[in-house]
Design a protein around this motif. Structure first.
Motif, PDB file in Angstrom:
ATOM      1  N   PHE A   1       0.841  -1.199   0.000  1.00  0.00           N
ATOM      2  CA  PHE A   1       0.000   0.000   0.000  1.00  0.00           C
ATOM      3  C   PHE A   1       0.879   1.253   0.000  1.00  0.00           C
ATOM      4  CE2 PHE A   1      -2.564   3.387   1.763  1.00  0.00           C
ATOM      5  CZ  PHE A   1      -3.783   3.216   1.124  1.00  0.00           C
ATOM      6  N   ALA A   2       1.929   1.256   0.807  1.00  0.00           N
ATOM      7  CA  ALA A   2       2.846   2.398   0.853  1.00  0.00           C
ATOM      8  C   ALA A   2       3.481   2.629  -0.514  1.00  0.00           C
ATOM      9  CB  ALA A   2       3.923   2.175   1.910  1.00  0.00           C
ATOM     10  N   GLU A   3       3.859   1.553  -1.171  1.00  0.00           N
ATOM     11  CA  GLU A   3       4.502   1.662  -2.484  1.00  0.00           C
ATOM     12  C   GLU A   3       3.522   2.158  -3.545  1.00  0.00           C
ATOM     13  OE1 GLU A   3       7.767   2.025  -4.483  1.00  0.00           O
ATOM     14  OE2 GLU A   3       7.790   1.290  -2.424  1.00  0.00           O
ATOM     15  N   VAL A   4       2.324   1.587  -3.554  1.00  0.00           N
ATOM     16  CA  VAL A   4       1.326   1.942  -4.576  1.00  0.00           C
ATOM     17  C   VAL A   4       0.856   3.387  -4.411  1.00  0.00           C
ATOM     18  CG1 VAL A   4      -1.067   1.495  -5.305  1.00  0.00           C
ATOM     19  CG2 VAL A   4       0.523  -0.398  -5.022  1.00  0.00           C
ATOM     20  N   THR A   5       0.641   3.818  -3.160  1.00  0.00           N
ATOM     21  CA  THR A   5       0.060   5.145  -2.932  1.00  0.00           C
ATOM     22  C   THR A   5       1.087   6.238  -2.692  1.00  0.00           C
ATOM     23  OG1 THR A   5      -0.099   4.829  -0.537  1.00  0.00           O
ATOM     24  CG2 THR A   5      -1.998   4.131  -1.891  1.00  0.00           C
ATOM     25  N   GLY A   6       2.279   5.857  -2.263  1.00  0.00           N
ATOM     26  CA  GLY A   6       3.268   6.862  -1.886  1.00  0.00           C
ATOM     27  C   GLY A   6       3.139   7.313  -0.439  1.00  0.00           C
ATOM     28  N   ASP A   7       2.197   6.732   0.321  1.00  0.00           N
ATOM     29  CA  ASP A   7       2.014   7.074   1.737  1.00  0.00           C
ATOM     30  C   ASP A   7       3.022   6.273   2.543  1.00  0.00           C
ATOM     31  OD1 ASP A   7       1.324   7.380   4.395  1.00  0.00           O
ATOM     32  OD2 ASP A   7      -0.827   7.044   4.081  1.00  0.00           O
ATOM     33  N   LYS A   8       4.168   6.902   2.785  1.00  0.00           N
ATOM     34  CA  LYS A   8       5.259   6.221   3.494  1.00  0.00           C
ATOM     35  C   LYS A   8       5.443   6.796   4.893  1.00  0.00           C
ATOM     36  CE  LYS A   8       7.244   4.676  -0.774  1.00  0.00           C
ATOM     37  NZ  LYS A   8       8.395   4.556  -1.653  1.00  0.00           N
ATOM     38  N   ASN A   9       4.343   7.148   5.527  1.00  0.00           N
ATOM     39  CA  ASN A   9       4.343   7.637   6.895  1.00  0.00           C
ATOM     40  C   ASN A   9       5.082   6.629   7.777  1.00  0.00           C
ATOM     41  OD1 ASN A   9       3.631   8.289   9.571  1.00  0.00           O
ATOM     42  ND2 ASN A   9       1.563   8.891   9.007  1.00  0.00           N
ATOM     43  N   PRO A  10       6.071   7.080   8.577  1.00  0.00           N
ATOM     44  CA  PRO A  10       6.831   6.139   9.403  1.00  0.00           C
ATOM     45  C   PRO A  10       5.971   5.416  10.446  1.00  0.00           C
ATOM     46  CG  PRO A  10       7.396   8.413   9.956  1.00  0.00           C
ATOM     47  CD  PRO A  10       6.544   8.455   8.710  1.00  0.00           C
ATOM     48  N   LEU A  11       4.810   5.927  10.765  1.00  0.00           N
ATOM     49  CA  LEU A  11       3.894   5.240  11.675  1.00  0.00           C
ATOM     50  C   LEU A  11       3.543   3.849  11.138  1.00  0.00           C
ATOM     51  CD1 LEU A  11       2.021   5.221  14.146  1.00  0.00           C
ATOM     52  CD2 LEU A  11       0.318   6.387  12.735  1.00  0.00           C
TER      53      LEU A  11
ATOM     54  N   SER B   1      11.016   1.665  14.929  1.00  0.00           N
ATOM     55  CA  SER B   1      11.588   2.562  15.942  1.00  0.00           C
ATOM     56  C   SER B   1      10.728   3.805  16.122  1.00  0.00           C
ATOM     57  CB  SER B   1      12.996   3.030  15.566  1.00  0.00           C
ATOM     58  OG  SER B   1      13.733   2.013  15.018  1.00  0.00           O
ATOM     59  N   TYR B   2      10.300   4.373  15.012  1.00  0.00           N
ATOM     60  CA  TYR B   2       9.437   5.555  15.086  1.00  0.00           C
ATOM     61  C   TYR B   2       8.120   5.205  15.782  1.00  0.00           C
ATOM     62  CZ  TYR B   2       6.489   9.462  13.769  1.00  0.00           C
ATOM     63  OH  TYR B   2       5.634  10.529  13.823  1.00  0.00           O
TER      64      TYR B   2
ATOM     65  N   VAL C   1       1.539   6.847  20.298  1.00  0.00           N
ATOM     66  CA  VAL C   1       0.479   6.378  21.187  1.00  0.00           C
ATOM     67  C   VAL C   1       0.176   4.895  20.969  1.00  0.00           C
ATOM     68  CG1 VAL C   1      -1.386   7.076  19.628  1.00  0.00           C
ATOM     69  CG2 VAL C   1      -1.817   6.973  22.070  1.00  0.00           C
ATOM     70  N   PHE C   2       0.462   4.365  19.781  1.00  0.00           N
ATOM     71  CA  PHE C   2       0.156   2.969  19.454  1.00  0.00           C
ATOM     72  C   PHE C   2       1.255   2.000  19.891  1.00  0.00           C
ATOM     73  CE2 PHE C   2      -1.915   5.649  16.199  1.00  0.00           C
ATOM     74  CZ  PHE C   2      -3.216   5.456  16.619  1.00  0.00           C
ATOM     75  N   LYS C   3       2.471   2.502  20.096  1.00  0.00           N
ATOM     76  CA  LYS C   3       3.626   1.715  20.561  1.00  0.00           C
ATOM     77  C   LYS C   3       4.109   0.662  19.567  1.00  0.00           C
ATOM     78  CE  LYS C   3       3.645   3.916  24.431  1.00  0.00           C
ATOM     79  NZ  LYS C   3       4.380   5.170  24.377  1.00  0.00           N
ATOM     80  N   GLU C   4       3.507   0.642  18.381  1.00  0.00           N
ATOM     81  CA  GLU C   4       3.922  -0.278  17.324  1.00  0.00           C
ATOM     82  C   GLU C   4       3.370   0.238  15.996  1.00  0.00           C
ATOM     83  OE1 GLU C   4       1.831  -4.190  17.307  1.00  0.00           O
ATOM     84  OE2 GLU C   4       0.656  -3.315  18.945  1.00  0.00           O
TER      85      GLU C   4
ATOM     86  N   THR D   1     -11.983   4.674  14.151  1.00  0.00           N
ATOM     87  CA  THR D   1     -12.263   4.651  15.586  1.00  0.00           C
ATOM     88  C   THR D   1     -11.265   3.822  16.392  1.00  0.00           C
ATOM     89  OG1 THR D   1     -13.798   2.819  15.258  1.00  0.00           O
ATOM     90  CG2 THR D   1     -14.734   5.043  15.215  1.00  0.00           C
ATOM     91  N   GLY D   2     -10.355   3.155  15.713  1.00  0.00           N
ATOM     92  CA  GLY D   2      -9.332   2.370  16.396  1.00  0.00           C
ATOM     93  C   GLY D   2      -8.279   1.922  15.414  1.00  0.00           C
ATOM     94  N   PRO D   3      -7.082   1.610  15.926  1.00  0.00           N
ATOM     95  CA  PRO D   3      -5.998   1.189  15.028  1.00  0.00           C
ATOM     96  C   PRO D   3      -6.187  -0.238  14.534  1.00  0.00           C
ATOM     97  CG  PRO D   3      -5.294   0.987  17.301  1.00  0.00           C
ATOM     98  CD  PRO D   3      -6.667   1.607  17.330  1.00  0.00           C
ATOM     99  N   VAL D   4      -5.660  -0.498  13.349  1.00  0.00           N
ATOM    100  CA  VAL D   4      -5.561  -1.853  12.825  1.00  0.00           C
ATOM    101  C   VAL D   4      -4.078  -2.200  12.860  1.00  0.00           C
ATOM    102  CG1 VAL D   4      -5.828  -3.329  10.800  1.00  0.00           C
ATOM    103  CG2 VAL D   4      -7.611  -1.669  11.393  1.00  0.00           C
ATOM    104  N   LYS D   5      -3.771  -3.226  13.627  1.00  0.00           N
ATOM    105  CA  LYS D   5      -2.384  -3.653  13.767  1.00  0.00           C
ATOM    106  C   LYS D   5      -2.055  -4.660  12.673  1.00  0.00           C
ATOM    107  CE  LYS D   5      -2.575  -2.875  18.692  1.00  0.00           C
ATOM    108  NZ  LYS D   5      -2.470  -3.451  20.042  1.00  0.00           N
TER     109      LYS D   5
END
Length: 146
Positions: free
Chosen positions: A26-36, A41-42, A47-50, A85-89
């Motif tokens: 998804f990061a490659e296809v969209t360009g959304d390479k947010n370190p989150l 390490s980031y 707040v998610f710790k992972e 409404t919540g993270p998907v790990k």
């Protein structure tokens, strides 16, 4: 206009386990390479710790449910509201649940409004929203697609 007998109250669900490969693709296809989403390490200092999956991957599971199940192949997407409404790990299984809320007949087609909810494997809601679509038509002599 007959639209595959789709009616208010119709429901379905569609599941997908979200893998690390899905997040990387998804990061490659969209360009959304947010370190989150990509950098352990980031992400440890958030707040998610992972690392977590992009929210739009869950939105894609909704899109898959609409395209493949309800109303099904041939559906035209008109709009989608989303509230995360919540993270998907990574490794979570996302289940998109759809329920037809309203059908509006227009002169040349029908517009369906569909409640959209995603839950994780624990049943926690992670995305909620609403889609508007034009369901595929049933052609004479062909079976419905949903």
């Amino acid at each position: 206009m007959g639209n595959c007998a789709l009616k208010v109250g119709d429901e379905c669900s569609f599941c997908k386990q979200i893998s690390n490969e899905d997040v990387l693709a998804f990061a490659e296809v969209t360009g959304d390479k947010n370190p989150l989403h990509l950098d352990d390490s980031y992400a440890k200092n958030t707040v998610f710790k992972e690392r977590i999956a992009h929210g739009m991957i869950s939105a894609g599971v909704i899109s898959a449910a609409i395209a493949m199940k309800l109303p099904g192949p041939g559906t035209t997407y008109l709009g989608q509201s989303l509230k995360f409404t919540g993270p998907v790990k990574i490794g979570d299984t996302v289940t998109a649940r759809l329920k037809v809320k309203e059908m509006k007949e227009k002169p040349k087609f029908t517009i369906a409004t569909i409640e959209t909810t995603c839950v994780n494997q624990e049943g926690r809601v992670v995305v909620e929203g609403e889609a508007t679509v034009i369901p595929p038509e049933c052609k004479e002599g062909k079976e419905c697609l949903n």
